[in-house]
Structures are given as structure tokens and as C-alpha cells.
Write a protein that holds these residues in place. Structure first.
Motif, PDB file in Angstrom:
ATOM      1  N   VAL A 191       0.837  -1.205   0.000  1.00  0.00           N
ATOM      2  CA  VAL A 191       0.000   0.000   0.000  1.00  0.00           C
ATOM      3  C   VAL A 191       0.869   1.252   0.000  1.00  0.00           C
ATOM      4  O   VAL A 191       0.559   2.234  -0.684  1.00  0.00           O
ATOM      5  CB  VAL A 191      -0.946  -0.012   1.212  1.00  0.00           C
ATOM      6  CG1 VAL A 191      -1.747   1.277   1.289  1.00  0.00           C
ATOM      7  CG2 VAL A 191      -1.875  -1.214   1.143  1.00  0.00           C
ATOM      8  N   GLU A 195       0.855   4.391  -2.620  1.00  0.00           N
ATOM      9  CA  GLU A 195       0.686   5.765  -2.125  1.00  0.00           C
ATOM     10  C   GLU A 195       1.782   6.680  -2.641  1.00  0.00           C
ATOM     11  O   GLU A 195       1.510   7.799  -3.096  1.00  0.00           O
ATOM     12  CB  GLU A 195       0.686   5.746  -0.595  1.00  0.00           C
ATOM     13  CG  GLU A 195       0.604   7.121   0.053  1.00  0.00           C
ATOM     14  CD  GLU A 195      -0.750   7.773  -0.153  1.00  0.00           C
ATOM     15  OE1 GLU A 195      -0.783   9.009  -0.313  1.00  0.00           O
ATOM     16  OE2 GLU A 195      -1.756   7.054  -0.164  1.00  0.00           O
ATOM     17  N   THR A 209      -9.943   5.442  -3.718  1.00  0.00           N
ATOM     18  CA  THR A 209     -10.343   4.608  -2.588  1.00  0.00           C
ATOM     19  C   THR A 209     -10.078   3.153  -2.954  1.00  0.00           C
ATOM     20  O   THR A 209     -10.297   2.740  -4.097  1.00  0.00           O
ATOM     21  CB  THR A 209     -11.828   4.790  -2.243  1.00  0.00           C
ATOM     22  OG1 THR A 209     -12.632   4.300  -3.316  1.00  0.00           O
ATOM     23  CG2 THR A 209     -12.144   6.265  -2.012  1.00  0.00           C
ATOM     24  N   ASN A 225      -7.706  -1.090   4.417  1.00  0.00           N
ATOM     25  CA  ASN A 225      -8.773  -0.304   3.817  1.00  0.00           C
ATOM     26  C   ASN A 225      -8.359   1.159   3.770  1.00  0.00           C
ATOM     27  O   ASN A 225      -8.085   1.773   4.794  1.00  0.00           O
ATOM     28  CB  ASN A 225     -10.072  -0.453   4.625  1.00  0.00           C
ATOM     29  CG  ASN A 225     -11.279   0.090   3.869  1.00  0.00           C
ATOM     30  OD1 ASN A 225     -11.178   1.040   3.106  1.00  0.00           O
ATOM     31  ND2 ASN A 225     -12.422  -0.528   4.096  1.00  0.00           N
ATOM     32  N   CYS A 226      -8.343   1.717   2.552  1.00  0.00           N
ATOM     33  CA  CYS A 226      -7.970   3.121   2.350  1.00  0.00           C
ATOM     34  C   CYS A 226      -9.180   3.904   1.841  1.00  0.00           C
ATOM     35  O   CYS A 226      -9.331   4.141   0.641  1.00  0.00           O
ATOM     36  CB  CYS A 226      -6.805   3.228   1.365  1.00  0.00           C
ATOM     37  SG  CYS A 226      -5.300   2.383   1.901  1.00  0.00           S
ATOM     38  N   ALA A 249      -8.427   5.177   7.471  1.00  0.00           N
ATOM     39  CA  ALA A 249      -7.322   5.792   6.744  1.00  0.00           C
ATOM     40  C   ALA A 249      -7.883   6.527   5.537  1.00  0.00           C
ATOM     41  O   ALA A 249      -8.931   6.160   5.004  1.00  0.00           O
ATOM     42  CB  ALA A 249      -6.318   4.728   6.290  1.00  0.00           C
ATOM     43  N   LEU A 252      -6.082   6.558  -1.054  1.00  0.00           N
ATOM     44  CA  LEU A 252      -4.729   6.609  -1.606  1.00  0.00           C
ATOM     45  C   LEU A 252      -4.532   7.931  -2.344  1.00  0.00           C
ATOM     46  O   LEU A 252      -5.386   8.358  -3.120  1.00  0.00           O
ATOM     47  CB  LEU A 252      -4.515   5.443  -2.564  1.00  0.00           C
ATOM     48  CG  LEU A 252      -4.554   4.044  -1.937  1.00  0.00           C
ATOM     49  CD1 LEU A 252      -4.628   2.975  -3.018  1.00  0.00           C
ATOM     50  CD2 LEU A 252      -3.350   3.824  -1.039  1.00  0.00           C
ATOM     51  N   ARG A 255      -2.699  10.766   1.791  1.00  0.00           N
ATOM     52  CA  ARG A 255      -2.077  10.545   3.086  1.00  0.00           C
ATOM     53  C   ARG A 255      -1.260  11.747   3.534  1.00  0.00           C
ATOM     54  O   ARG A 255      -1.229  12.100   4.724  1.00  0.00           O
ATOM     55  CB  ARG A 255      -1.185   9.308   3.069  1.00  0.00           C
ATOM     56  CG  ARG A 255      -0.626   8.947   4.440  1.00  0.00           C
ATOM     57  CD  ARG A 255       0.383   7.818   4.389  1.00  0.00           C
ATOM     58  NE  ARG A 255      -0.176   6.607   3.818  1.00  0.00           N
ATOM     59  CZ  ARG A 255       0.493   5.455   3.743  1.00  0.00           C
ATOM     60  NH1 ARG A 255       1.741   5.393   4.194  1.00  0.00           N
ATOM     61  NH2 ARG A 255      -0.060   4.392   3.203  1.00  0.00           N
ATOM     62  N   PRO A 262      -2.626   3.880   7.085  1.00  0.00           N
ATOM     63  CA  PRO A 262      -3.608   2.797   7.223  1.00  0.00           C
ATOM     64  C   PRO A 262      -3.108   1.715   8.168  1.00  0.00           C
ATOM     65  O   PRO A 262      -1.894   1.562   8.399  1.00  0.00           O
ATOM     66  CB  PRO A 262      -3.750   2.273   5.797  1.00  0.00           C
ATOM     67  CG  PRO A 262      -2.448   2.606   5.142  1.00  0.00           C
ATOM     68  CD  PRO A 262      -2.008   3.902   5.751  1.00  0.00           C
TER      69      PRO A 262
END
Length: 354
Positions: A191, A195, A209, A225-226, A249, A252, A255, A262
Motif C-alpha cells: 500500500v 501511495e 479509494t 482499507n484506504c 485511513a 490513496l 495521506r 492505514p
């Protein structure tokens, strides 16, 4: 020669013969070549037009009308036939251009989509995608599933926006996921790579998402889960529950704005259990009363040991709920862990973007 325009011309001629009204009916013969322009090529239009002219002349002579009137009718029929022939030729040209564009879209689809296997290792897999537009092939919804040295890994996501920019972002996410899933032993590291790539390539208002899941050999289910809709975990007994994240979180690509990272959830994934991932086009589908589609209740009604049958029933019910046409793309991915008595296939690779 197209049948319908010929029938129209014949009916008009028959009415003229029966009514014996002469000229008032004859100009309607122009409907034949005009209609043929939408159903056939220039040659068919010309055949219908010549038939209309021949019948017009014959009927006018049969009614013994003055020479000027048949000449006017014939001139009008020839003019309509010529215009209809040109319109038919232009329509044919547009159809050829559209076919070429569609072939490019099909090539793009083949680059991003591959047929989903019925089984991947010890898992049964089924996917279902419904486009808001009937002509749509690819868009902002994305999903991928592939075996890796660290077990089965999958992603389901939804890119903000539509059109070619969304397709490009979906392709970027899948490309990074494909490489990172094979290289990174930690799902959070997968992940993080997505990102970082999005942070370099997306605009300030763009995001994705997504739910990234992993099924390592230990048998547990790992979920990150983003900002996406929570997956549904279906037990072997048929109980359905949402996998709510204990550590929310952002999507993507966002952040850096929130500073929130996340978290990784680990859940028991036993034999016979199923995992359903989906995009918001499913849960935000509304009926004529503006009521959302109740996905959890739908899964409870239709879940069975065959993921393909389950998704087919859900898809049909979803279309019925919205009245036959979705207003947003909708993707569903269902994974089931087979029992020991069921055959297990050699792991295969599948990845897709829509």
C-alpha cells in the motif's frame, strides 16, 4: 434491398390505388428512400428510390393526371433519394470510424483486463462488472487478483472522476500493485508503494479509494482499507458481516494531507468462508424512491457455494432495483475458500481494471 422501406412504398401505392385519390398520396412515396437511409447503404437507398419513382410514374399515369404533377413528384422523389443516399454514405463512414475507435478501446481493454479464472489455488473467484453506459469497456473502477510468493493478493478500488484520466490512474494503481505485491512481504508496504506513486503522479484533488487484501499461507485474511467501502465477510454458515476498519485511513493519494497511515487487520478466513469486495456503484445504486440497494441483505438472500451464481443473482437484483440501468460503474469481486474435498487448480494470475 431493405424490407421495411419496400413495404412502406408498397402500402402507399396500395392506398393510392384503393382510394383513387391520385396525386395527394404520391409524395408520401418519399418516405421509402428516407427510411432506407437509416437501415441500408447507398445502393439499397437507390433501389428503393427507383422503385418509388417507378410506382409514382405508373400511378400518376393511371390516374391520367396532368404532366406537370407527375414531373414534380418524380423530381421530389429523385431529390429525396439523392439526399438519402448521401446521408446513408455519411452514416456508413461514421460507423467505420466508430468501429476503428472501438477496436482501440478493445485493445486497451485487453491490456488491462484478462479473463478471470474460476479458481486460483485453493480459492474460487468470480467478478462482475456493470458499466453505467452500455458502450463502456474501461473506466475508473479497478480490481486485480494474483498469486504471489506471499499468498493470494487482491485489490478493489475506485478512482475519483471518470473518462481517460480515471483510466490512466487505474492503470497506474494496478501497475504498481502488480509489482509491489510480488516484491513486498508486508501488505502495508504494498500500500505504501502505491501511495508514493500516486503522490508523485496525481493532482491535489485526485485520489483512489481501495481495499487491498492478502491471503497468506497461514490461512488468515489480511485487509488494508484506504477510504473504501468495507468488504463483506461471509462465513461458511451464511452469516454476513461488514469488515469495518478499526483504524480509518484516507484514500490513496491523500495521506500527505491527513498524516494518517492505514492499519492492517487480520481475520480468520476458514474453509467455506467468502469475501466480497465491491465499489460504491453497488451500494449507491438507487431505485425510483431514491432508496439505496441493500447489499448485505442481497448477499444473505443469494449466497451459495458457487461465487459465479451468487454474483449473477446479485447483479440481476441490482439491475432490477435501479430499473434496468445503472448510473455509475459497479464492480463486484467474490472470493471463496474451497473445502478439502473440492478440486484445487494450479495457481494462475489474473489482474484487471475497468
Amino acid at each position: 434491398m431493405p424490407l421495411l422501406p419496400v413495404v412502406v412504398v408498397a402500402v402507399i401505392a396500395l392506398l393510392d390505388v384503393i382510394a383513387g385519390a391520385g396525386m395527394p398520396w404520391l409524395p408520401l412515396l418519399a418516405a421509402g428512400p428516407a427510411l432506407a437511409a437509416s437501415t441500408n447503404g447507398p445502393r439499397g437507398v437507390m433501389c428503393v428510390g427507383l422503385l418509388a419513382v417507378a410506382l409514382g410514374v405508373a400511378l400518376a399515369l393511371g390516374h391520367a393526371t396532368p404532366a406537370r404533377q407527375p414531373a414534380a413528384v418524380v423530381s421530389a422523389l429523385l431529390a429525396v433519394t439523392a439526399a438519402s443516399g448521401l446521408a446513408s454514405a455519411l452514416r456508413g463512414r461514421r460507423e467505420r470510424v466508430l468501429a476503428a475507435v472501438r477496436s482501440v478501446a478493445e485493445a486497451a481493454q485487453q491490456a488491462l483486463l484478462q479473463p478471470v479464472p474460476d479458481t486460483v489455488g485453493p480459492f474460487q473467484v468470480a467478478v462482475r462488472y456493470s458499466a453505467a453506459a452500455a458502450e463502456a469497456r474501461i473506466g475508473g473502477d479497478l480490481y486485480a487478483l494474483l498469486p504471489t510468493p506471499y499468498g493470494i493478493r487482491l485489490i478493489v478500488g475506485d478512482v475519483r472522476g471518470k473518462g481517460l484520466p480515471a483510466v490512466g490512474t487505474a492503470a497506474l494503481v494496478l501497475g504498481v500493485f502488480r509489482e509491489a505485491a510480488q516484491d513486498e512481504p508486508d501488505l502495508l508496504a504494498v500500500v505504501a508503494r502505491i501511495e508514493r506513486s500516486l503522490a508523485r503522479n496525481l493532482g491535489p484533488d485526485d485520489f483512489v479509494t481501495a481495499v487491498v487484501a492478502g491471503l497468506p499461507d497461514s490461512g488468515d485474511l489480511e485487509i488494508v482499507n484506504c477510504g473504501h467501502a468495507p468488504p463483506l465477510l461471509i462465513s461458511a454458515s451464511g452469516e454476513v458481516g461488514a469488515v469495518e476498519t478499526a483504524r480509518p485511513a484516507p484514500p490513496l493519494g491523500l495521506r500527505a494531507l491527513s498524516g494518517q497511515a492505514p492499519g492492517l487487520q487480520r481475520l480468520r478466513f476458514a474453509v467455506g468462508d467468502q469475501l466480497l469486495l465491491y465499489t460504491d456503484g453497488v451500494t449507491e445504486a438507487r431505485d425510483h424512491t431514491r432508496a439505496f440497494y441493500p447489499l448485505t441483505e442481497g448477499v444473505t438472500r443469494h449466497v451459495c457455494d458457487e461465487p459465479t451464481r451468487t454474483l449473477s443473482a446479485l447483479h440481476d437484483e441490482l439491475l432490477t432495483h435501479v430499473g434496468g440501468r445503472l448510473h455509475d460503474d459497479a464492480a463486484l469481486l467474490l472470493l471463496r475458500k474451497k473445502t478439502a474435498s473440492e478440486p484445487t487448480s494450479v495457481p494462475s494470475r489474473y489482474e484487471a481494471a475497468i
